[in-house]
Design a protein around this motif. Structure first.
Motif, PDB file in Angstrom:
ATOM      1  N   VAL A   1       0.774  -1.344   0.062  1.00 45.72           N
ATOM      2  CA  VAL A   1       0.099  -0.058   0.082  1.00 45.72           C
ATOM      3  C   VAL A   1       0.905   1.031  -0.109  1.00 45.72           C
ATOM      4  O   VAL A   1       1.783   1.309   0.769  1.00 45.72           O
ATOM      5  CB  VAL A   1      -1.026  -0.129   1.222  1.00 45.72           C
ATOM      6  CG1 VAL A   1      -1.880   1.548   1.311  1.00 45.72           C
ATOM      7  CG2 VAL A   1      -1.571  -1.147   1.415  1.00 45.72           C
ATOM      8  N   PHE A   2       0.527   2.173  -1.020  1.00 47.77           N
ATOM      9  CA  PHE A   2       1.466   3.394  -0.761  1.00 47.77           C
ATOM     10  C   PHE A   2       0.368   4.475  -0.571  1.00 47.77           C
ATOM     11  O   PHE A   2      -0.568   4.753  -0.969  1.00 47.77           O
ATOM     12  CB  PHE A   2       1.953   3.663  -2.309  1.00 47.77           C
ATOM     13  CG  PHE A   2       2.484   4.925  -2.452  1.00 47.77           C
ATOM     14  CD1 PHE A   2       3.532   5.171  -1.516  1.00 47.77           C
ATOM     15  CD2 PHE A   2       2.224   5.956  -3.303  1.00 47.77           C
ATOM     16  CE1 PHE A   2       4.483   6.564  -1.816  1.00 47.77           C
ATOM     17  CE2 PHE A   2       2.800   7.163  -3.604  1.00 47.77           C
ATOM     18  CZ  PHE A   2       3.862   7.397  -2.826  1.00 47.77           C
ATOM     19  N   VAL A   3       0.640   5.377   0.546  1.00 53.06           N
ATOM     20  CA  VAL A   3      -0.106   6.420   0.940  1.00 53.06           C
ATOM     21  C   VAL A   3       0.777   7.777   0.533  1.00 53.06           C
ATOM     22  O   VAL A   3       1.835   7.958   0.920  1.00 53.06           O
ATOM     23  CB  VAL A   3      -0.185   6.380   2.435  1.00 53.06           C
ATOM     24  CG1 VAL A   3      -1.049   7.414   3.209  1.00 53.06           C
ATOM     25  CG2 VAL A   3      -0.923   5.040   2.968  1.00 53.06           C
ATOM     26  N   THR A   4      -0.124   8.533   0.179  1.00 60.77           N
ATOM     27  CA  THR A   4       0.572  10.080  -0.181  1.00 60.77           C
ATOM     28  C   THR A   4      -0.215  11.200   0.106  1.00 60.77           C
ATOM     29  O   THR A   4      -1.422  11.111   0.055  1.00 60.77           O
ATOM     30  CB  THR A   4       0.951  10.132  -1.811  1.00 60.77           C
ATOM     31  OG1 THR A   4       1.543  11.367  -2.033  1.00 60.77           O
ATOM     32  CG2 THR A   4      -0.224  10.161  -2.673  1.00 60.77           C
TER      33      THR A   4
ATOM     34  N   SER B   1      -3.077   3.226  12.526  1.00 59.42           N
ATOM     35  CA  SER B   1      -3.807   2.858  13.417  1.00 59.42           C
ATOM     36  C   SER B   1      -3.862   1.246  13.743  1.00 59.42           C
ATOM     37  O   SER B   1      -3.899   0.911  12.547  1.00 59.42           O
ATOM     38  CB  SER B   1      -5.153   3.270  13.663  1.00 59.42           C
ATOM     39  OG  SER B   1      -5.988   2.710  12.353  1.00 59.42           O
ATOM     40  N   PRO B   2      -3.800   0.898  14.697  1.00 59.83           N
ATOM     41  CA  PRO B   2      -3.842  -0.741  15.020  1.00 59.83           C
ATOM     42  C   PRO B   2      -4.925  -1.288  14.075  1.00 59.83           C
ATOM     43  O   PRO B   2      -5.011  -2.388  13.410  1.00 59.83           O
ATOM     44  CB  PRO B   2      -4.138  -1.159  16.395  1.00 59.83           C
ATOM     45  CG  PRO B   2      -3.454   0.285  16.935  1.00 59.83           C
ATOM     46  CD  PRO B   2      -3.765   1.409  16.284  1.00 59.83           C
ATOM     47  N   ALA B   3      -6.217  -0.778  14.138  1.00 58.62           N
ATOM     48  CA  ALA B   3      -7.231  -1.421  13.304  1.00 58.62           C
ATOM     49  C   ALA B   3      -7.101  -1.425  11.872  1.00 58.62           C
ATOM     50  O   ALA B   3      -7.216  -2.515  11.180  1.00 58.62           O
ATOM     51  CB  ALA B   3      -8.467  -0.684  13.449  1.00 58.62           C
ATOM     52  N   ALA B   4      -6.448  -0.412  11.391  1.00 63.96           N
ATOM     53  CA  ALA B   4      -6.054  -0.211   9.799  1.00 63.96           C
ATOM     54  C   ALA B   4      -4.994  -1.262   9.691  1.00 63.96           C
ATOM     55  O   ALA B   4      -4.885  -1.865   8.585  1.00 63.96           O
ATOM     56  CB  ALA B   4      -5.809   1.262   9.590  1.00 63.96           C
ATOM     57  N   LEU B   5      -4.029  -1.290  10.294  1.00 62.28           N
ATOM     58  CA  LEU B   5      -2.956  -1.923  10.089  1.00 62.28           C
ATOM     59  C   LEU B   5      -3.376  -3.689  10.241  1.00 62.28           C
ATOM     60  O   LEU B   5      -2.895  -4.487   9.255  1.00 62.28           O
ATOM     61  CB  LEU B   5      -1.653  -2.003  11.069  1.00 62.28           C
ATOM     62  CG  LEU B   5      -1.204  -0.429  10.826  1.00 62.28           C
ATOM     63  CD1 LEU B   5      -0.099  -0.444  12.155  1.00 62.28           C
ATOM     64  CD2 LEU B   5      -0.297  -0.340   9.580  1.00 62.28           C
ATOM     65  N   GLN B   6      -4.222  -3.875  10.959  1.00 60.28           N
ATOM     66  CA  GLN B   6      -4.654  -5.270  11.092  1.00 60.28           C
ATOM     67  C   GLN B   6      -5.756  -5.686   9.782  1.00 60.28           C
ATOM     68  O   GLN B   6      -5.523  -6.757   9.191  1.00 60.28           O
ATOM     69  CB  GLN B   6      -5.567  -5.522  12.235  1.00 60.28           C
ATOM     70  CG  GLN B   6      -6.122  -6.900  12.588  1.00 60.28           C
ATOM     71  CD  GLN B   6      -6.828  -7.079  13.616  1.00 60.28           C
ATOM     72  OE1 GLN B   6      -7.656  -6.054  14.446  1.00 60.28           O
ATOM     73  NE2 GLN B   6      -7.168  -8.254  14.290  1.00 60.28           N
TER      74      GLN B   6
ATOM     75  N   ARG C   1      -5.634  -8.648   4.745  1.00 63.74           N
ATOM     76  CA  ARG C   1      -6.037  -8.705   3.077  1.00 63.74           C
ATOM     77  C   ARG C   1      -4.771  -8.892   2.363  1.00 63.74           C
ATOM     78  O   ARG C   1      -4.587  -8.752   1.193  1.00 63.74           O
ATOM     79  CB  ARG C   1      -6.438  -7.232   2.595  1.00 63.74           C
ATOM     80  CG  ARG C   1      -7.954  -7.020   3.277  1.00 63.74           C
ATOM     81  CD  ARG C   1      -8.527  -5.780   2.510  1.00 63.74           C
ATOM     82  NE  ARG C   1      -9.743  -5.741   3.012  1.00 63.74           N
ATOM     83  CZ  ARG C   1     -10.785  -4.799   2.716  1.00 63.74           C
ATOM     84  NH1 ARG C   1      -9.928  -3.856   2.080  1.00 63.74           N
ATOM     85  NH2 ARG C   1     -11.785  -4.656   3.311  1.00 63.74           N
ATOM     86  N   GLY C   2      -3.705  -9.499   3.131  1.00 62.68           N
ATOM     87  CA  GLY C   2      -2.495  -9.846   2.559  1.00 62.68           C
ATOM     88  C   GLY C   2      -1.418  -8.908   2.059  1.00 62.68           C
ATOM     89  O   GLY C   2      -0.453  -9.257   1.443  1.00 62.68           O
ATOM     90  N   TYR C   3      -1.515  -7.682   2.579  1.00 64.98           N
ATOM     91  CA  TYR C   3      -0.510  -6.558   2.305  1.00 64.98           C
ATOM     92  C   TYR C   3       0.705  -6.858   3.317  1.00 64.98           C
ATOM     93  O   TYR C   3       0.490  -7.236   4.344  1.00 64.98           O
ATOM     94  CB  TYR C   3      -1.315  -5.000   2.566  1.00 64.98           C
ATOM     95  CG  TYR C   3      -2.002  -4.864   1.465  1.00 64.98           C
ATOM     96  CD1 TYR C   3      -1.627  -4.372   0.453  1.00 64.98           C
ATOM     97  CD2 TYR C   3      -3.450  -4.901   2.015  1.00 64.98           C
ATOM     98  CE1 TYR C   3      -2.400  -4.015  -0.574  1.00 64.98           C
ATOM     99  CE2 TYR C   3      -4.376  -4.680   0.988  1.00 64.98           C
ATOM    100  CZ  TYR C   3      -4.111  -3.977  -0.463  1.00 64.98           C
ATOM    101  OH  TYR C   3      -4.873  -4.018  -1.499  1.00 64.98           O
ATOM    102  N   GLU C   4       1.641  -6.713   2.660  1.00 68.85           N
ATOM    103  CA  GLU C   4       2.842  -7.005   3.537  1.00 68.85           C
ATOM    104  C   GLU C   4       3.777  -5.703   3.842  1.00 68.85           C
ATOM    105  O   GLU C   4       4.622  -5.786   4.460  1.00 68.85           O
ATOM    106  CB  GLU C   4       3.838  -7.929   2.777  1.00 68.85           C
ATOM    107  CG  GLU C   4       3.345  -9.425   2.547  1.00 68.85           C
ATOM    108  CD  GLU C   4       3.888 -10.385   1.993  1.00 68.85           C
ATOM    109  OE1 GLU C   4       4.406 -11.296   2.302  1.00 68.85           O
ATOM    110  OE2 GLU C   4       3.703 -10.166   0.633  1.00 68.85           O
ATOM    111  N   LYS C   5       3.710  -4.595   2.846  1.00 71.84           N
ATOM    112  CA  LYS C   5       4.366  -3.416   3.180  1.00 71.84           C
ATOM    113  C   LYS C   5       3.609  -2.325   2.948  1.00 71.84           C
ATOM    114  O   LYS C   5       2.371  -2.258   2.408  1.00 71.84           O
ATOM    115  CB  LYS C   5       5.331  -3.471   1.872  1.00 71.84           C
ATOM    116  CG  LYS C   5       6.354  -2.141   1.971  1.00 71.84           C
ATOM    117  CD  LYS C   5       7.441  -2.376   0.591  1.00 71.84           C
ATOM    118  CE  LYS C   5       8.483  -1.246   0.923  1.00 71.84           C
ATOM    119  NZ  LYS C   5       9.363  -1.542   0.045  1.00 71.84           N
TER     120      LYS C   5
ATOM    121  N   LEU D   1       3.738  -5.658   9.211  1.00 69.17           N
ATOM    122  CA  LEU D   1       4.036  -5.075   7.784  1.00 69.17           C
ATOM    123  C   LEU D   1       5.371  -4.157   7.913  1.00 69.17           C
ATOM    124  O   LEU D   1       5.910  -3.951   8.856  1.00 69.17           O
ATOM    125  CB  LEU D   1       2.965  -3.976   7.673  1.00 69.17           C
ATOM    126  CG  LEU D   1       1.506  -4.266   7.219  1.00 69.17           C
ATOM    127  CD1 LEU D   1       0.796  -3.260   7.592  1.00 69.17           C
ATOM    128  CD2 LEU D   1       1.590  -4.951   6.082  1.00 69.17           C
ATOM    129  N   ALA D   2       6.052  -4.232   6.667  1.00 69.21           N
ATOM    130  CA  ALA D   2       7.230  -3.689   6.499  1.00 69.21           C
ATOM    131  C   ALA D   2       6.711  -2.118   6.299  1.00 69.21           C
ATOM    132  O   ALA D   2       5.973  -1.900   5.413  1.00 69.21           O
ATOM    133  CB  ALA D   2       7.883  -4.160   5.443  1.00 69.21           C
TER     134      ALA D   2
END
Length: 144
Positions: free
Chosen positions: A4-7, A22-27, A32-36, A55-56
């Motif tokens: 995921v890229f956030v800008t 936030s912990p909820a969003a990271l979880q 959903r299989g995101y690793e980075k 997540l990295a």
């Protein structure tokens, strides 16, 4: 590696960075299989250490070009700036546009709403818990 890229562009949008970290969003991202998670924070605060997540996480303020980061991303989460939105859509990436409601005379709102109406993006604000939605809703409309 699914990423995921956030800008936030050239400004600061600490609420967006705090929401995505936030912990909820990271979880949800992990489920959903995101690793980075790659964060472009602009003039905002760098995120705190996210050592408790699998997540990295990578964060930076600015780069000459975001093309490489956009190209590697499986999902883009962006402020509603025209340049950021158009660049992500040009790369044909699923795009979540987050409106910064703290901006006065929020000119970005019109663009975000029109892109959403046209089926190109999913549009929300930091109070809308975007990560409860199905990933299919993040996919831009390629017709027309």
């Amino acid at each position: 590696m699914k990423s995921v890229f956030v800008t936030v562009g050239t400004t600061s949008f600490d609420d967006l960075i705090a929401t995505i970290c936030s912990p909820a969003a990271l979880q949800v991202l992990q489920s959903r299989g995101y690793e980075k998670l790659v964060l472009q924070v602009g003039r905002g605060a760098l995120p705190p250490s996210l050592s408790g997540t699998a997540l990295a996480v990578e964060a930076f303020r600015y780069k000459e070009s975001l093309a490489e980061d956009l190209g590697r991303a499986d999902l883009v989460v962006s402020h509603a700036g025209a340049g950021s939105c158009l660049e992500a859509l040009g790369k044909e990436k699923p795009l979540v546009v987050v409106i910064n409601e703290k901006l006065m005379n929020n000119h970005q709102l019109e663009l975000a709403k029109q892109l959403h109406r046209d089926g190109h993006v999913f549009c929300c604000n930091c109070r809308t818990h975007v990560f409860r939605l199905k990933e299919e809703q993040f996919k831009p409309n390629r017709s027309g």
